[in-house]
Design an enzyme around this catalytic site. Structure first.
Site, PDB file in Angstrom:
ATOM      1  NE  ARG A  69       5.532  69.225   0.621  1.00  0.00           N
ATOM      2  CZ  ARG A  69       4.321  68.707   0.687  1.00  0.00           C
ATOM      3  NH1 ARG A  69       3.858  67.990  -0.312  1.00  0.00           N
ATOM      4  NH2 ARG A  69       3.553  68.903   1.735  1.00  0.00           N
ATOM      5  CG  HIS A  70       7.160  64.700   3.324  1.00  0.00           C
ATOM      6  ND1 HIS A  70       6.106  65.173   2.581  1.00  0.00           N
ATOM      7  CD2 HIS A  70       7.216  65.468   4.444  1.00  0.00           C
ATOM      8  CE1 HIS A  70       5.542  66.195   3.234  1.00  0.00           C
ATOM      9  NE2 HIS A  70       6.200  66.395   4.358  1.00  0.00           N
ATOM     10  NE  ARG A  73      10.378  69.384   2.163  1.00  0.00           N
ATOM     11  CZ  ARG A  73       9.293  69.489   2.888  1.00  0.00           C
ATOM     12  NH1 ARG A  73       8.818  70.683   3.196  1.00  0.00           N
ATOM     13  NH2 ARG A  73       8.668  68.415   3.305  1.00  0.00           N
ATOM     14  CB  SER A 101       9.369  75.703  10.336  1.00  0.00           C
ATOM     15  OG  SER A 101       8.278  75.403   9.507  1.00  0.00           O
ATOM     16  CD  GLU A 147       7.310  74.066   6.174  1.00  0.00           C
ATOM     17  OE1 GLU A 147       6.087  73.831   6.268  1.00  0.00           O
ATOM     18  OE2 GLU A 147       8.136  73.736   7.047  1.00  0.00           O
ATOM     19  NE  ARG A 181      11.213  66.121  11.054  1.00  0.00           N
ATOM     20  CZ  ARG A 181      10.903  67.397  11.093  1.00  0.00           C
ATOM     21  NH1 ARG A 181       9.741  67.805  10.611  1.00  0.00           N
ATOM     22  NH2 ARG A 181      11.721  68.268  11.642  1.00  0.00           N
ATOM     23  CD  GLU A 238       7.233  63.690   7.742  1.00  0.00           C
ATOM     24  OE1 GLU A 238       6.142  64.235   7.951  1.00  0.00           O
ATOM     25  OE2 GLU A 238       8.225  64.298   7.320  1.00  0.00           O
TER      26      GLU A 238
HETATM   27  P1  ATP Z   1       6.049  69.648   5.989  1.00  0.00           P
HETATM   28  O1  ATP Z   1       4.864  70.358   6.558  1.00  0.00           O
HETATM   29  O2  ATP Z   1       6.408  70.081   4.602  1.00  0.00           O
HETATM   30  O3  ATP Z   1       5.999  68.162   6.154  1.00  0.00           O
HETATM   31  P2  ATP Z   1       7.251  70.327   8.495  1.00  0.00           P
HETATM   32  O4  ATP Z   1       6.585  71.613   8.792  1.00  0.00           O
HETATM   33  O5  ATP Z   1       6.783  69.072   9.132  1.00  0.00           O
HETATM   34  O6  ATP Z   1       7.299  70.100   6.895  1.00  0.00           O
HETATM   35  P3  ATP Z   1       9.502  71.233  10.008  1.00  0.00           P
HETATM   36  O7  ATP Z   1       9.337  70.396  11.220  1.00  0.00           O
HETATM   37  O8  ATP Z   1       9.015  72.619  10.035  1.00  0.00           O
HETATM   38  O9  ATP Z   1       8.822  70.453   8.777  1.00  0.00           O
HETATM   39  O10 ATP Z   1      11.030  71.127   9.539  1.00  0.00           O
HETATM   40  C1  ATP Z   1      11.778  72.228   9.027  1.00  0.00           C
HETATM   41  C2  ATP Z   1      12.194  71.967   7.601  1.00  0.00           C
HETATM   42  O11 ATP Z   1      12.833  70.700   7.462  1.00  0.00           O
HETATM   43  C3  ATP Z   1      11.029  71.898   6.617  1.00  0.00           C
HETATM   44  O12 ATP Z   1      10.615  73.182   6.227  1.00  0.00           O
HETATM   45  C4  ATP Z   1      11.637  71.110   5.485  1.00  0.00           C
HETATM   46  O13 ATP Z   1      12.438  71.923   4.656  1.00  0.00           O
HETATM   47  C5  ATP Z   1      12.532  70.129   6.201  1.00  0.00           C
HETATM   48  N1  ATP Z   1      11.844  68.837   6.395  1.00  0.00           N
HETATM   49  C6  ATP Z   1      11.001  68.526   7.384  1.00  0.00           C
HETATM   50  N2  ATP Z   1      10.535  67.277   7.253  1.00  0.00           N
HETATM   51  C7  ATP Z   1      11.097  66.781   6.150  1.00  0.00           C
HETATM   52  C8  ATP Z   1      11.013  65.532   5.467  1.00  0.00           C
HETATM   53  N3  ATP Z   1      10.259  64.546   5.940  1.00  0.00           N
HETATM   54  N4  ATP Z   1      11.724  65.374   4.340  1.00  0.00           N
HETATM   55  C9  ATP Z   1      12.500  66.368   3.868  1.00  0.00           C
HETATM   56  N5  ATP Z   1      12.620  67.568   4.445  1.00  0.00           N
HETATM   57  C10 ATP Z   1      11.927  67.780   5.579  1.00  0.00           C
HETATM   58 MG    MG Z   2       7.338  73.444   9.174  1.00  0.00          MG
END
Ligand code: ATP
Ligand code: MG
Length: 433
Positions: free
Chosen positions: A219-220, A407, A359, A356, A211, A213
């Protein structure tokens, strides 16, 4: 390999050949101790200067810390030794000498900052605490895999180099693939769905997600590990049951199999979550967040839950909890809307009080509705034809979720930063090691 005794198994009355690292040397004058460490523990090696050969004493005490040595000798009972036994050596061989200018102190007596630890993971994981985290992580992944297999899942591996992203273009790392634009996959979502329509029906994957981001948070990660589950003929509630089991089983197995690691990390009472996590609706959640007064502006239906809101809610709930019945407009196109109310989705999140974790949801398995969903979210269904086409040939209703492995470990062990839960984390600044 030459014969080697794990230090934890060295028994009084036997001879042993141990090999490991110089943890510490204590010279008390007439007597000196070398502490040798391997992955199973530490053992004391005793040098009595009066009675032992000078060359042997020098070989065993004139060593830079963290050098690799091999010691052979007799194992004797010694109640003053940390493990109740010690080695009286007859040979000490230096296998690999260490530079005395260590970038961090593996004995843990001097604290190191996280960046120094991450730059020197090899040395960092010679510390009991850091090593314990990764032994526990391995146990979590073993437990999760075993659980999924026990409920009839097949483990799959899906591509990480893809032509289009799951959610279409955002947060993707572009790469060049033989002159064509490609991306690092941000989720196995679409591929695991294709597999529930295959003869496999019920699948899981543990693999990397990428990702792009931009933000820097505790936490990312930009490369994380996703634990994905997907099953044919499941609805959202059944997927939530599985999700609950996975999180609980992971905690249970760690509590059972990682006693020494938990002790190293300072736990005398490691909490295993209860079977049932409360299931709040999105509406409940925003009402409760508004009630805490944590936000300057009240949340309204359709708003995403901001981090401060989730933190306030997590504090109030105080345990793992689900949020269900999200507004359809803020969930991705592949999540099915509720049959009785298309404004509400079957999507769910599982949160730990801190953040979180998961999902998931029931997926849209009807071809026409799926294609319409792409269009509604401004995505070109043509670009995803490899996916949508398969929905024309008998795609069963299905549901699943994605759980972030780092996480899970981070919240389980109360680690302050997600980077502590992955060996070589990738973030905006960190691309090496
Ligand atoms: P957040 O809103 O916390 O950035 P997200 O809703 O974008 O997460 P999802 O696409 O729903 O993330 O991904 C499912 C799961 O994967 C998340 O609940 C999280 O546990 C994990 N995850 C997602 N993005 C990341 C990240 N950049 N780093 C670590 N774990 C991640
Ligand atoms: Mg999510």
């Amino acid at each position: 390999m030459r014969e080697r005794t794990d230090v934890a198994t060295a028994e009084a009355g036997e001879r042993a050949a141990v090999a490991g690292w110089v943890h510490e040397i204590r010279d008390l004058g007439g007597i000196a101790f070398l502490i040798v460490r391997d992955r199973t523990g530490k053992i004391q090696v005793k040098f009595e200067k009066e009675t032992m050969d000078d060359a042997l004493v020098a070989a065993g005490t004139d060593l830079a810390r963290e050098s690799v040595v091999r010691v052979t000798g007799a194992v004797e009972e010694e109640e003053r030794a940390p493990t109740d036994v010690e080695i009286v050596p007859d040979s000490v061989e230096v296998i690999a000498e260490a530079d005395p200018g260590l970038p961090l102190d593996p004995s843990g007596k001097v604290d190191a900052e996280l960046p120094t630890r991450l730059d020197n993971r090899t040395l960092d994981l010679r510390r009991g605490e850091a090593k314990a985290v990764f032994e526990i992580r391995a146990e979590v992944l073993r437990a999760v895999r075993e659980y999924f297999r026990s409920v009839g899942c097949t483990e799959i591996t899906t591509p990480k180099i893809v032509a289009t992203g799951t959610e279409g273009g955002t947060e993707l790392f572009p790469i060049t693939y033989f002159g064509r634009e490609a991306f690092m996959n941000q989720s196995p979502q679409l591929f695991k769905q294709l597999m529930v329509g295959s003869g496999l029906e019920r699948v899981f994957e543990v693999g990397p997600i990428f990702r792009a981001e931009e933000h820097n948070t505790p936490r990312h990660l930009n490369e994380a590990t996703s634990i994905d589950f997907e099953s044919a003929f499941f609805d959202a509630s059944e997927a939530m049951d599985v999700c609950e089991d996975v999180v609980r089983v992971a905690h249970e197995e760690v509590a059972e199999s990682c006693e020494s690691q938990l002790e190293t990390l300072g736990y005398d009472d490691f909490g295993v979550p209860d079977d049932e996590f409360p299931r709040l609706t999105y509406e409940d959640a925003i009402e409760r967040i508004n009630g805490t007064g944590a936000l300057d502006e009240e949340l309204e239906w359709g708003d995403d839950l901001p981090t401060e809101g989730e933190t306030a809610l997590g504090e109030q709930v105080g345990e793992h909890y689900f949020i269900t019945d999200w507004p359809s407009e803020i969930k991705p196109f592949y999540i099915k809307d509720r049959d009785d109310d298309p404004d509400v989705s079957t999507g769910f999140d599982l949160n730990h009080p801190r953040m979180e974790l998961v999902s998931g949801g029931q997926r849209e398995h009807r071809y026409d509705e799926l294609v319409a969903g792409f269009e509604a979210q401004g995505l070109d269904p043509e670009a995803f034809a490899y996916y949508t086409e398969m929905f024309r040939y008998g795609m069963p209703p299905h549901a699943g979720f994605g759980l972030g492995a780092e996480r899970l470990v981070m919240t389980m062990l109360d680690l302050p930063n997600i980077r502590e839960a992955l060996l070589f984390p990738r973030d905006r600044q960190r691309l090496s090691p």
